[in-house]
Design an enzyme around this catalytic site. Structure first.
Site, PDB file in Angstrom:
ATOM      1  N   LYS A 159     -16.740  -6.148   5.987  1.00 30.33           N
ATOM      2  CA  LYS A 159     -15.642  -7.061   6.352  1.00 30.33           C
ATOM      3  C   LYS A 159     -15.411  -6.999   7.852  1.00 30.33           C
ATOM      4  CE  LYS A 159     -12.647  -6.689   2.285  1.00 30.33           C
ATOM      5  NZ  LYS A 159     -11.378  -6.109   1.821  1.00 30.33           N
TER       6      LYS A 159
ATOM      7  N   SER B 126      -2.879  -7.617   3.133  1.00 33.60           N
ATOM      8  CA  SER B 126      -3.107  -7.456   4.584  1.00 33.60           C
ATOM      9  C   SER B 126      -3.437  -8.808   5.207  1.00 33.60           C
ATOM     10  CB  SER B 126      -4.264  -6.487   4.831  1.00 33.60           C
ATOM     11  OG  SER B 126      -3.962  -5.222   4.319  1.00 33.60           O
TER      12      SER B 126
ATOM     13  N   HIS C  64       0.850  -1.203   0.000  1.00 32.79           N
ATOM     14  CA  HIS C  64       0.000   0.000   0.000  1.00 32.79           C
ATOM     15  C   HIS C  64       0.885   1.253   0.000  1.00 32.79           C
ATOM     16  CE1 HIS C  64      -3.158  -2.568   2.336  1.00 32.79           C
ATOM     17  NE2 HIS C  64      -3.632  -2.370   1.120  1.00 32.79           N
TER      18      HIS C  64
ATOM     19  N   ARG D 140      -2.211  -6.188  -8.228  1.00 35.33           N
ATOM     20  CA  ARG D 140      -1.052  -7.060  -7.967  1.00 35.33           C
ATOM     21  C   ARG D 140      -0.928  -8.158  -8.998  1.00 35.33           C
ATOM     22  NH1 ARG D 140      -3.124  -8.144  -2.054  1.00 35.33           N
ATOM     23  NH2 ARG D 140      -4.923  -8.239  -3.430  1.00 35.33           N
TER      24      ARG D 140
HETATM   25  O1  PNS Z   1      -9.147  -2.562   0.505  1.00 37.07           O
HETATM   26  P1  PNS Z   1     -10.453  -3.008  -0.075  1.00 37.07           P
HETATM   27  O2  PNS Z   1     -11.279  -3.690   0.993  1.00 37.07           O
HETATM   28  O3  PNS Z   1     -10.276  -3.848  -1.300  1.00 37.07           O
HETATM   29  O4  PNS Z   1     -11.247  -1.677  -0.531  1.00 37.07           O
HETATM   30  C1  PNS Z   1     -12.535  -1.756  -1.078  1.00 37.07           C
HETATM   31  C2  PNS Z   1     -13.175  -0.354  -1.146  1.00 37.07           C
HETATM   32  C3  PNS Z   1     -13.172   0.310   0.234  1.00 37.07           C
HETATM   33  C4  PNS Z   1     -12.413   0.508  -2.100  1.00 37.07           C
HETATM   34  C5  PNS Z   1     -14.627  -0.546  -1.669  1.00 37.07           C
HETATM   35  O5  PNS Z   1     -15.267  -1.542  -0.925  1.00 37.07           O
HETATM   36  C6  PNS Z   1     -15.459   0.732  -1.577  1.00 37.07           C
HETATM   37  O6  PNS Z   1     -15.223   1.685  -2.277  1.00 37.07           O
HETATM   38  N1  PNS Z   1     -16.460   0.729  -0.661  1.00 37.07           N
HETATM   39  C7  PNS Z   1     -17.329   1.875  -0.443  1.00 37.07           C
HETATM   40  C8  PNS Z   1     -18.755   1.585  -0.886  1.00 37.07           C
HETATM   41  C9  PNS Z   1     -18.897   1.769  -2.377  1.00 37.07           C
HETATM   42  O7  PNS Z   1     -18.721   2.830  -2.916  1.00 37.07           O
HETATM   43  N2  PNS Z   1     -19.215   0.643  -3.042  1.00 37.07           N
HETATM   44  C10 PNS Z   1     -19.401   0.615  -4.468  1.00 37.07           C
HETATM   45  C11 PNS Z   1     -18.122   0.247  -5.189  1.00 37.07           C
HETATM   46  S1  PNS Z   1     -18.550  -0.249  -6.796  1.00 37.07           S
END
Ligand code: PNS
Length: 158
Positions: free
Chosen positions: A42, A129, A18, A91
């Protein structure tokens, strides 16, 4: 125009992968917001205060980077905060399907915000992570995998 980018995620915890993306993305924009999702479905190991603390410590030498939390839709946060671009790291091919779906849905919801993918540096392409938590749980060496503060938190947690 000020170019503001956002690097969203769970960061449970932040890894050196990150941090590598943060450093590289910070050179592409005027301001980079590292945004921690607080209402994730999560189950996270760390509280969002802990996650923010670890990120703040890791980015303290980067002048144009800040940490924020967000809840709700990412694109709404972008609109409210004049964010032009969403940064995501890739990745491996296995990341691509989920990332493409998310990018396309975000564009459908708000077509003024672009998603920009940065490919992970090879040395971090295996890092996540989840895998770091697994190693820490069984007392493996995580010093080269996460920033210093995250290492301290992980050792303390397990
Ligand atoms: O580190 P992660 O868990 O892969 O991040 C995922 C994240 C936080 C980027 C994604 O879940 C997100 O943007 N969540 C906010 C809700 C949202 O906007 N959802 C629609 C995405 S299409």
């Amino acid at each position: 125009m000020t170019n503001i980018a956002i690097y969203p995620g769970s960061f449970d915890p932040i890894t050196n992968g990150h941090l590598d993306i943060i450093k590289r993305a910070s050179k592409l924009c005027d301001k980079l917001i590292v945004a921690v999702l607080v209402n994730s479905s999560k189950k996270n190991l760390f509280t969002f205060d802990e996650r923010i603390h670890m990120i703040e410590d890791a980015i303290s030498d980067l002048d144009n980077v800040c940490v924020k939390t967000f809840s709700g839709l990412l694109v709404d946060y972008c609109t409210e905060n004049n964010v032009n671009a969403i940064i995501r790291g890739l990745r491996a091919v296995s990341d691509f399907e989920y990332e493409l779906q998310m990018a396309q849905m975000n564009r459908k919801l708000e077509d003024n915000v672009e998603t920009i993918f940065l490919t992970a540096s090879t040395k971090y392409s295996f890092l996540s992570s989840s895998i770091v938590k697994e190693i820490a749980r069984y007392k493996g060496n995580i010093e080269e995998l996460v920033p210093k503060k995250a290492c301290e938190y992980l050792v303390e947690k397990f």
